[in-house]
Scaffold this motif. Structure first.
Motif, PDB file in Angstrom:
ATOM      1  N   SER A 152       0.848  -1.187   0.000  1.00  0.00           N
ATOM      2  CA  SER A 152       0.000   0.000   0.000  1.00  0.00           C
ATOM      3  C   SER A 152       0.885   1.238   0.000  1.00  0.00           C
ATOM      4  O   SER A 152       1.983   1.237   0.556  1.00  0.00           O
ATOM      5  N   ARG A 153       0.397   2.287  -0.623  1.00  0.00           N
ATOM      6  CA  ARG A 153       1.188   3.513  -0.725  1.00  0.00           C
ATOM      7  C   ARG A 153       1.479   4.096   0.667  1.00  0.00           C
ATOM      8  O   ARG A 153       2.515   4.683   0.903  1.00  0.00           O
ATOM      9  N   GLU A 154       0.547   3.867   1.564  1.00  0.00           N
ATOM     10  CA  GLU A 154       0.720   4.384   2.921  1.00  0.00           C
ATOM     11  C   GLU A 154       1.902   3.683   3.596  1.00  0.00           C
ATOM     12  O   GLU A 154       2.769   4.309   4.206  1.00  0.00           O
ATOM     13  N   GLU A 155       1.918   2.387   3.403  1.00  0.00           N
ATOM     14  CA  GLU A 155       2.991   1.591   3.986  1.00  0.00           C
ATOM     15  C   GLU A 155       4.338   1.997   3.391  1.00  0.00           C
ATOM     16  O   GLU A 155       5.329   2.174   4.096  1.00  0.00           O
ATOM     17  N   LEU A 156       4.342   2.168   2.087  1.00  0.00           N
ATOM     18  CA  LEU A 156       5.569   2.541   1.380  1.00  0.00           C
ATOM     19  C   LEU A 156       6.065   3.900   1.864  1.00  0.00           C
ATOM     20  O   LEU A 156       7.253   4.089   2.136  1.00  0.00           O
ATOM     21  N   SER A 157       5.143   4.825   2.012  1.00  0.00           N
ATOM     22  CA  SER A 157       5.497   6.164   2.462  1.00  0.00           C
ATOM     23  C   SER A 157       6.153   6.093   3.839  1.00  0.00           C
ATOM     24  O   SER A 157       7.172   6.738   4.105  1.00  0.00           O
ATOM     25  N   GLY A 158       5.561   5.281   4.716  1.00  0.00           N
ATOM     26  CA  GLY A 158       6.115   5.125   6.062  1.00  0.00           C
ATOM     27  C   GLY A 158       7.519   4.549   6.018  1.00  0.00           C
ATOM     28  O   GLY A 158       8.426   4.991   6.727  1.00  0.00           O
ATOM     29  N   GLN A 159       7.686   3.572   5.148  1.00  0.00           N
ATOM     30  CA  GLN A 159       8.985   2.918   5.050  1.00  0.00           C
ATOM     31  C   GLN A 159      10.062   3.877   4.518  1.00  0.00           C
ATOM     32  O   GLN A 159      11.169   3.950   5.045  1.00  0.00           O
ATOM     33  N   VAL A 160       9.681   4.610   3.491  1.00  0.00           N
ATOM     34  CA  VAL A 160      10.629   5.565   2.901  1.00  0.00           C
ATOM     35  C   VAL A 160      10.976   6.648   3.922  1.00  0.00           C
ATOM     36  O   VAL A 160      12.133   7.065   4.056  1.00  0.00           O
ATOM     37  N   ASP A 161       9.980   7.063   4.676  1.00  0.00           N
ATOM     38  CA  ASP A 161      10.195   8.069   5.704  1.00  0.00           C
ATOM     39  C   ASP A 161      11.225   7.574   6.722  1.00  0.00           C
ATOM     40  O   ASP A 161      12.156   8.279   7.103  1.00  0.00           O
ATOM     41  N   MET A 162      11.070   6.319   7.126  1.00  0.00           N
ATOM     42  CA  MET A 162      11.975   5.747   8.107  1.00  0.00           C
ATOM     43  C   MET A 162      13.405   5.662   7.544  1.00  0.00           C
ATOM     44  O   MET A 162      14.380   6.022   8.201  1.00  0.00           O
ATOM     45  N   LEU A 163      13.495   5.233   6.299  1.00  0.00           N
ATOM     46  CA  LEU A 163      14.807   5.125   5.661  1.00  0.00           C
ATOM     47  C   LEU A 163      15.466   6.498   5.558  1.00  0.00           C
ATOM     48  O   LEU A 163      16.652   6.662   5.837  1.00  0.00           O
ATOM     49  N   GLN A 164      14.658   7.475   5.185  1.00  0.00           N
ATOM     50  CA  GLN A 164      15.193   8.828   5.049  1.00  0.00           C
ATOM     51  C   GLN A 164      15.751   9.318   6.389  1.00  0.00           C
ATOM     52  O   GLN A 164      16.828   9.911   6.447  1.00  0.00           O
ATOM     53  N   LYS A 165      15.027   9.017   7.456  1.00  0.00           N
ATOM     54  CA  LYS A 165      15.500   9.462   8.778  1.00  0.00           C
ATOM     55  C   LYS A 165      16.826   8.798   9.109  1.00  0.00           C
ATOM     56  O   LYS A 165      17.726   9.420   9.661  1.00  0.00           O
ATOM     57  N   GLU A 166      16.936   7.531   8.784  1.00  0.00           N
ATOM     58  CA  GLU A 166      18.186   6.815   9.089  1.00  0.00           C
ATOM     59  C   GLU A 166      19.352   7.393   8.293  1.00  0.00           C
ATOM     60  O   GLU A 166      20.441   7.572   8.807  1.00  0.00           O
ATOM     61  N   VAL A 167      19.087   7.664   7.021  1.00  0.00           N
ATOM     62  CA  VAL A 167      20.141   8.230   6.175  1.00  0.00           C
ATOM     63  C   VAL A 167      20.527   9.611   6.704  1.00  0.00           C
ATOM     64  O   VAL A 167      21.708   9.952   6.807  1.00  0.00           O
ATOM     65  N   GLU A 168      19.516  10.377   7.111  1.00  0.00           N
ATOM     66  CA  GLU A 168      19.824  11.721   7.610  1.00  0.00           C
ATOM     67  C   GLU A 168      20.635  11.686   8.895  1.00  0.00           C
ATOM     68  O   GLU A 168      21.485  12.532   9.136  1.00  0.00           O
ATOM     69  N   LYS A 169      20.373  10.663   9.696  1.00  0.00           N
ATOM     70  CA  LYS A 169      21.159  10.528  10.933  1.00  0.00           C
ATOM     71  C   LYS A 169      22.641  10.334  10.577  1.00  0.00           C
ATOM     72  O   LYS A 169      23.523  10.898  11.198  1.00  0.00           O
ATOM     73  N   LEU A 170      22.862   9.525   9.563  1.00  0.00           N
ATOM     74  CA  LEU A 170      24.250   9.300   9.124  1.00  0.00           C
ATOM     75  C   LEU A 170      24.852  10.574   8.571  1.00  0.00           C
ATOM     76  O   LEU A 170      26.001  10.914   8.839  1.00  0.00           O
ATOM     77  N   VAL A 171      24.044  11.303   7.797  1.00  0.00           N
ATOM     78  CA  VAL A 171      24.520  12.571   7.236  1.00  0.00           C
ATOM     79  C   VAL A 171      24.956  13.508   8.369  1.00  0.00           C
ATOM     80  O   VAL A 171      26.022  14.117   8.335  1.00  0.00           O
ATOM     81  N   GLU A 172      24.123  13.548   9.412  1.00  0.00           N
ATOM     82  CA  GLU A 172      24.439  14.445  10.531  1.00  0.00           C
ATOM     83  C   GLU A 172      25.703  14.013  11.268  1.00  0.00           C
ATOM     84  O   GLU A 172      26.430  14.839  11.807  1.00  0.00           O
ATOM     85  N   SER A 173      25.947  12.717  11.289  1.00  0.00           N
ATOM     86  CA  SER A 173      27.109  12.232  12.051  1.00  0.00           C
ATOM     87  C   SER A 173      28.419  12.704  11.444  1.00  0.00           C
ATOM     88  O   SER A 173      29.467  12.657  12.075  1.00  0.00           O
ATOM     89  N   TYR A 174      28.345  13.189  10.208  1.00  0.00           N
ATOM     90  CA  TYR A 174      29.570  13.626   9.533  1.00  0.00           C
ATOM     91  C   TYR A 174      30.204  14.819  10.242  1.00  0.00           C
ATOM     92  O   TYR A 174      31.415  14.975  10.278  1.00  0.00           O
ATOM     93  N   GLN A 175      29.356  15.615  10.837  1.00  0.00           N
ATOM     94  CA  GLN A 175      29.868  16.783  11.537  1.00  0.00           C
ATOM     95  C   GLN A 175      30.894  16.366  12.594  1.00  0.00           C
ATOM     96  O   GLN A 175      31.931  16.983  12.759  1.00  0.00           O
ATOM     97  N   HIS A 176      30.577  15.311  13.301  1.00  0.00           N
ATOM     98  CA  HIS A 176      31.521  14.804  14.302  1.00  0.00           C
ATOM     99  C   HIS A 176      32.605  13.935  13.679  1.00  0.00           C
ATOM    100  O   HIS A 176      33.752  13.982  14.064  1.00  0.00           O
ATOM    101  N   GLY A 177      32.172  13.137  12.710  1.00  0.00           N
ATOM    102  CA  GLY A 177      33.110  12.220  12.072  1.00  0.00           C
ATOM    103  C   GLY A 177      34.277  12.946  11.428  1.00  0.00           C
ATOM    104  O   GLY A 177      35.419  12.508  11.490  1.00  0.00           O
TER     105      GLY A 177
END
Ligand code: GDP
Length: 473
Positions: A199-224
């Motif tokens: 379902s598109r709703e499910e997909l949207s939720g999944q993509v949202d979660m993935l995006q958050k995870e990727v963004e967390k990694l992006v943010e870690s670069y500041q310290h890295g």
């Protein structure tokens, strides 16, 4: 079930000196590729059971003997045998430990080249390890980072990456992305039947979660970044404030000259010191000296930009000077313009006036900055200063122990692109756009993540990465 074993294809034999140039007790020259055992047999005579050849020796064995060029003895050496696929490159490898010293090692290397090896290019051993699937691209880069690590923290982070910390995380993300992509592509295959496998709703939720995870990694670069490159620290202040004196005092025994790293823009010499586990890179402040004068005279915006390039600013002032209060304005202005910057005011020459504490408190009050009194000349207050500098970049240690950090600009950029693609995908899903468009964005995100680990190979990127290694790695 295990996959059926197929030995890797071995490339032409390469050789290189693996240890640094110079005089040392021992040095290592190594070879990798097809035929390295028979090459060794031609130039090496074992001290024990000389009748058996190296080609018959099992892997992980060491052999003592003489290296010779025809009748001429070159050196007494130890030869280590690694058999494919159980070696760093997964090819046959011979490592020759000879006596250290530039002339000996050159003779040994020349012998190998005369007998059929080609001189290895920078990073070629590691490149083969990558191409043969022994390590992924991230791990290959981590080896480079580990070799160049100058602080405990940078070293730990590299070890973590070599063990596969970030790779594991990215592979997990990739798996999930692949699944969503596969379902969408199935839908495209059945496009005439108008089915939705997820379902598109499910997909949207999944993509949202993935995006958050990727963004967390992006943010870690500041310290890295601070971990791998060191905290860019600038000491600024008026002429005669004591900047050079402080610089020398800080570098002190921990003085470390960072050597030339080929392929990077930092090919000038920088001076670093390590406090606790953090490396502070004292950047060239020549430009910033002018900047301070500009601030004082006209507050030029350009000078602030220069200052913004540093991770940490030490504003050094002569607290004993009769006109010290005139600087308060410049500091307050700097603080206002750059509320995010880590700025510490260092009140130097406390040994020259009795009321330095009162003066320093006054500066703190008027500027809202932390002010720390020291005497660079008498080396007083330096330990507190270093501890405070460390506290300003705090959290680094805890972070690198606990989590996966992004330390390379290349990974950072790829992850940012992946996050953007995921954001686009989510917007398309929410706008009930065509499946094809959504699938395109998800595929791009997948490719960006794949670029990092090397699942998606780009020859140019490989050349840049491995070109930064030294020959012999
Ligand atoms: P720069 O122009 O900011 O790099 O200042 P320098 O490091 O060259 O120092 C200028 C002068 O101040 C030199 O004569 C130093 O010896 C002196 N100086 C630096 N720090 C101190 C200090 O803590 N106490 C005293 N009394 N003199 C200092």
């Amino acid at each position: 079930m295990n996959e059926p074993f197929s030995p890797p294809v071995q490339s032409e034999p390469i050789a290189a000196i693996a240890t640094p140039v110079g005089v040392g007790a021992l040095a290592v020259v190594r070879m990798s590729g097809e035929g390295v055992f028979s090459i060794t047999d031609r130039i090496f005579t074992k001290a024990r059971s000389p009748e058996t050849s190296l080609s018959e020796s099992p892997g992980y064995t060491a052999h003592f003997g003489k290296l010779h060029d025809g009748d001429r003895m070159i050196d007494e050496v130890i030869v280590l045998v690694f058999r494919s696929p159980d070696s760093f490159t997964t090819e046959d490898i011979v490592e020759i430990t000879c006596h250290g010293g530039p002339v000996v090692t050159k003779h040994v290397l020349k012998l190998l080249l005369d007998n059929g090896c080609r001189l290895a290019e920078p990073g070629e051993f590691t490149r083969r390890a990558f191409l043969n699937g022994r390590i992924d691209l991230l791990q290959a880069e981590a080896i480079g980072e580990m070799i160049h690590a100058r602080s405990e923290s940078a070293y730990r982070t590299a070890v973590n990456q070599m063990k596969g910390g970030l790779s594991g995380k990215l592979n997990g993300l990739r798996e999930q992305l692949l699944q969503s992509c596969a379902l969408l592509e199935l839908e495209l295959d059945f496009s005439e039947e108008d089915v939705e496998f997820q379902s598109r709703e499910e997909l949207s939720g999944q993509v949202d979660m993935l995006q958050k995870e990727v963004e967390k990694l992006v943010e870690s670069y500041q310290h890295g970044r601070l971990l791998s490159e060191g905290v860019a620290t600038a000491i600024i202040g008026k002429p005669n404030a004591g900047k050079s004196t402080l610089l020398n005092a800080l570098l002190g025994e921990e003085r470390a000259i960072v050597s030339h790293m080929p392929g990077t823009t930092r090919d000038y010499i920088e001076e670093c010191f390590i406090y606790d586990k953090t490396m502070f890179r004292l950047t060239d402040t020549a430009g910033l000296r002018d900047a301070v004068e500009e601030i004082e005279h006209e507050g030029v915006r350009r000078s602030y930009e220069k200052i913004a390039e540093a991770d940490l600013i030490l504003y050094l002032m002569d607290i004993g000077a009769s006109d010290y209060e005139q600087e308060v304005q410049a500091i307050a202005e700097l603080r206002d313009k750059h509320p995010d910057i880590r700025l510490m005011v260092v009140a130097n020459k406390t040994d020259t006036v009795d009321d330095s504490v009162r003066r320093a408190e006054g500066v703190a009050e008027q500027t809202g900055c932390m002010v720390l009194g020291i005497s660079a000349l008498k080396q007083e207050g330096l330990d507190v200063l270093k501890a405070e500098m460390n506290a300003m970049v705090e959290g680094l240690d805890k972070l690198h122990e606990a989590s996966v950090l992004v330390t390379s600009m290349r990974h950072y950029e790829a992850l940012r692109n992946a996050a953007d693609a995921l954001q686009n995908a989510r917007e398309l899903i929410d706008a009930q756009s065509e499946t094809e468009l959504i699938a395109f964005e998800l595929r791009s995100a997948l490719d960006y993540v794949g670029e990092i680990t090397g699942k998606v190979v780009n020859e140019e990127v490989l050349n840049v990465i491995f070109g930064q290694f030294c020959i012999g790695k």
